[in-house]
Design a protein around this motif. Structure first.
Motif, PDB file in Angstrom:
ATOM      1  N   HIS A 191       0.650  -1.063   0.289  1.00  0.00           N
ATOM      2  CA  HIS A 191      -0.236   0.197  -0.240  1.00  0.00           C
ATOM      3  C   HIS A 191       1.193   1.290   0.103  1.00  0.00           C
ATOM      4  O   HIS A 191       2.302   1.416  -0.174  1.00  0.00           O
ATOM      5  CB  HIS A 191      -0.745   0.042   1.649  1.00  0.00           C
ATOM      6  CG  HIS A 191      -0.846   0.424   2.192  1.00  0.00           C
ATOM      7  ND1 HIS A 191       0.223   1.177   2.605  1.00  0.00           N
ATOM      8  CD2 HIS A 191       0.293  -1.003   3.665  1.00  0.00           C
ATOM      9  CE1 HIS A 191       0.538   0.922   4.118  1.00  0.00           C
ATOM     10  NE2 HIS A 191       1.236   0.329   4.350  1.00  0.00           N
ATOM     11  N   PHE A 218       1.472   5.925   1.242  1.00  0.00           N
ATOM     12  CA  PHE A 218       0.270   7.054   1.491  1.00  0.00           C
ATOM     13  C   PHE A 218       1.034   8.350   1.294  1.00  0.00           C
ATOM     14  O   PHE A 218       2.273   7.774   1.082  1.00  0.00           O
ATOM     15  CB  PHE A 218      -0.421   6.468   3.450  1.00  0.00           C
ATOM     16  CG  PHE A 218       0.906   6.360   4.220  1.00  0.00           C
ATOM     17  CD1 PHE A 218       1.641   7.893   4.019  1.00  0.00           C
ATOM     18  CD2 PHE A 218       1.814   5.452   4.060  1.00  0.00           C
ATOM     19  CE1 PHE A 218       2.896   8.025   5.310  1.00  0.00           C
ATOM     20  CE2 PHE A 218       3.186   5.263   5.041  1.00  0.00           C
ATOM     21  CZ  PHE A 218       3.649   6.839   5.793  1.00  0.00           C
ATOM     22  N   ASN A 227       6.109   2.590  14.169  1.00  0.00           N
ATOM     23  CA  ASN A 227       4.704   3.798  13.128  1.00  0.00           C
ATOM     24  C   ASN A 227       6.492   5.086  12.605  1.00  0.00           C
ATOM     25  O   ASN A 227       7.467   4.491  13.155  1.00  0.00           O
ATOM     26  CB  ASN A 227       5.331   5.178  14.810  1.00  0.00           C
ATOM     27  CG  ASN A 227       3.712   4.515  15.467  1.00  0.00           C
ATOM     28  OD1 ASN A 227       3.007   4.924  15.167  1.00  0.00           O
ATOM     29  ND2 ASN A 227       4.294   4.850  16.903  1.00  0.00           N
ATOM     30  N   ASN A 240       0.854   5.740  12.151  1.00  0.00           N
ATOM     31  CA  ASN A 240       1.412   5.030  12.263  1.00  0.00           C
ATOM     32  C   ASN A 240       1.383   4.037  10.646  1.00  0.00           C
ATOM     33  O   ASN A 240       1.291   3.947   9.692  1.00  0.00           O
ATOM     34  CB  ASN A 240      -0.408   4.395  13.159  1.00  0.00           C
ATOM     35  CG  ASN A 240      -1.075   4.547  12.497  1.00  0.00           C
ATOM     36  OD1 ASN A 240      -0.914   4.551  10.950  1.00  0.00           O
ATOM     37  ND2 ASN A 240      -3.280   4.822  12.840  1.00  0.00           N
ATOM     38  N   PRO A 241       1.517   2.584  11.682  1.00  0.00           N
ATOM     39  CA  PRO A 241       1.732   1.441  10.408  1.00  0.00           C
ATOM     40  C   PRO A 241       0.555   1.683   9.365  1.00  0.00           C
ATOM     41  O   PRO A 241       0.829   1.234   8.417  1.00  0.00           O
ATOM     42  CB  PRO A 241       1.561   0.451  11.134  1.00  0.00           C
ATOM     43  CG  PRO A 241       2.387   0.701  12.224  1.00  0.00           C
ATOM     44  CD  PRO A 241       1.393   1.774  13.028  1.00  0.00           C
ATOM     45  N   GLN A 242      -0.236   2.766   9.564  1.00  0.00           N
ATOM     46  CA  GLN A 242      -1.904   2.142   8.654  1.00  0.00           C
ATOM     47  C   GLN A 242      -1.323   4.063   7.150  1.00  0.00           C
ATOM     48  O   GLN A 242      -1.821   3.222   6.926  1.00  0.00           O
ATOM     49  CB  GLN A 242      -2.878   2.233   8.664  1.00  0.00           C
ATOM     50  CG  GLN A 242      -2.553   0.818   9.659  1.00  0.00           C
ATOM     51  CD  GLN A 242      -2.178  -0.324  11.026  1.00  0.00           C
ATOM     52  OE1 GLN A 242      -2.263   0.739  11.730  1.00  0.00           O
ATOM     53  NE2 GLN A 242      -2.142  -1.093  10.830  1.00  0.00           N
ATOM     54  N   GLN A 290      -1.783   6.676   9.026  1.00  0.00           N
ATOM     55  CA  GLN A 290      -2.865   7.906   9.730  1.00  0.00           C
ATOM     56  C   GLN A 290      -1.372   8.558  10.647  1.00  0.00           C
ATOM     57  O   GLN A 290      -1.079   7.958  10.962  1.00  0.00           O
ATOM     58  CB  GLN A 290      -3.785   7.411  10.275  1.00  0.00           C
ATOM     59  CG  GLN A 290      -4.531   6.102   9.438  1.00  0.00           C
ATOM     60  CD  GLN A 290      -5.417   4.885  10.400  1.00  0.00           C
ATOM     61  OE1 GLN A 290      -4.953   4.836  11.730  1.00  0.00           O
ATOM     62  NE2 GLN A 290      -6.790   5.205  10.178  1.00  0.00           N
TER      63      GLN A 290
END
Length: 351
Positions: A254, A256, A279, A294-296, A298
């Motif tokens: 993914h 970001f 993080n 954060n790992p996602q 955000q």
């Protein structure tokens, strides 16, 4: 008898060190904390590294000799720092103009340079990373290879060559230290925008990740990289204004980020690091700050801001970043020629 008495007074001042008066302490600005109040603080500024004198022990006798002889102490500072790595209290800073890596050994109170002599002489060191055993890996964009040293700066080996690497700008190691990821930034007139993977010990070439482009898994001027505890590779895709994430086998997972001026967006993303909690810390040279995700992907918080003075937390051209195993954050600023260090604040409820 007045002259010896005056010398005694001056000597006493020299030997007393640089301790400030209570009034001076009261006038000292408080150390910046992030995030600022009223939010709960997570990091507090600890120190700035500028010169060798910032960590080398300067004894009373050395101060007296300097006064008595009229000599000045030779200071060694940064000229154009790029990246930073830390290991057991030692801070390594690459300097592309001085053609070396500067070692600030804080526990040992010692300063030295790495890569100034043959074999292992550096030409233009940029990104650096250090293994769990203290081996230092340095991407040299002029030599077009990765140079490897032990923690004290003794040259061990070189990895890669100009037939494969065009403009290597950064390196990152897998959690087990076996795989070495080398970011090849390429350029406007070349398609060599990749991440190359090598065996970190033998130097055997393993694979190539990415092509030039804008789709998932493709790069436009990749700059720096970092690896999380689960082996996922995070790459600063500078020209596409995003962070791309791949698994240990190089498969796209993914991404970001996007171009913009809002929190969570990027204008000039550059350095990247990952803390023990996975993080992700991303330096933006245009914003003059570090955004933490954060790992996602955000956004969690921001450290620093753009400023016209080299005060703590003020940045004009931030570049490299490192987060140590103890959670300390180290940030390089090329314009102010410094490394700022922040330590994490542990709240009682989290101990």
């Amino acid at each position: 008898m007045r002259i010896p008495a005056l010398l005694a007074v001056l000597l006493g001042v020299l030997l007393s060190g640089c301790a400030g008066t209570p009034e001076q302490s009261l006038n000292t600005p408080p150390a910046p904390v992030y995030p600022p109040p009223p939010d709960k603080a997570r990091f507090i500024f600890e120190r700035t590294l500028l010169y060798s004198d910032d960590i080398e022990e300067y004894t009373r006798m050395q101060r007296f000799r300097q006064f008595a002889t009229g000599s000045s102490r030779k200071l060694h500072g940064m000229v154009k720092p790029f990246d930073v790595a830390s290991y057991q209290g030692r801070i390594y800073v690459s300097d592309s103009v001085q053609r070396s890596v500067l070692l600030y050994d804080i526990p040992g109170k010692h300063f030295t340079e790495i890569g100034t002599d043959k074999p292992g002489q550096l030409k233009k060191p940029l990104g650096i990373d250090i293994s769990s055993q203290g081996e230092l890996y340095i991407a040299d964009i002029t030599l077009q290879r990765v140079m490897v040293y032990d923690k004290d700066g003794r040259f061990l080996r070189a990895i890669g060559n100009k037939e494969r690497l065009h403009r290597p700008s950064d390196v990152a190691l897998s959690p087990d230290d076996k795989r070495l990821y080398v970011v090849d930034t390429g350029g406007i007139d070349t398609q060599a925008h990749h991440v190359h993977v090598y065996d970190s010990q033998s130097g055997e070439y393993l694979q190539r990740i990415g092509e030039r482009g804008t789709s998932d898994g493709e790069f436009n001027l990749p700059l720096q990289a970092a690896v999380s505890s689960n082996g996922n590779l995070h790459v600063v895709d500078g020209g596409n204004f995003r962070i791309q994430v791949f698994d240990a086998n190089g498969q796209f997972l993914h991404s970001f980020g996007s171009v913009g001026r809002l929190p969570g967006q990027f204008s000039r993303p550059k350095g990247i690091a990952i803390d023990p909690d996975d993080n992700i810390y991303v330096v933006d040279a245009a914003f003059g700050n570090i955004q933490i995700f954060n790992p996602q992907g955000q956004l969690l918080m921001v450290i620093g801001e753009r400023g016209h003075a080299g005060a703590p937390g003020k940045y004009m051209l931030p570049a490299g970043i490192d987060v140590g195993n103890d959670g300390r954050v180290h940030i390089v600023d090329q314009f102010f020629r410094k490394v700022d260090v922040y330590k994490p604040i542990k709240n009682r409820t989290e101990d």
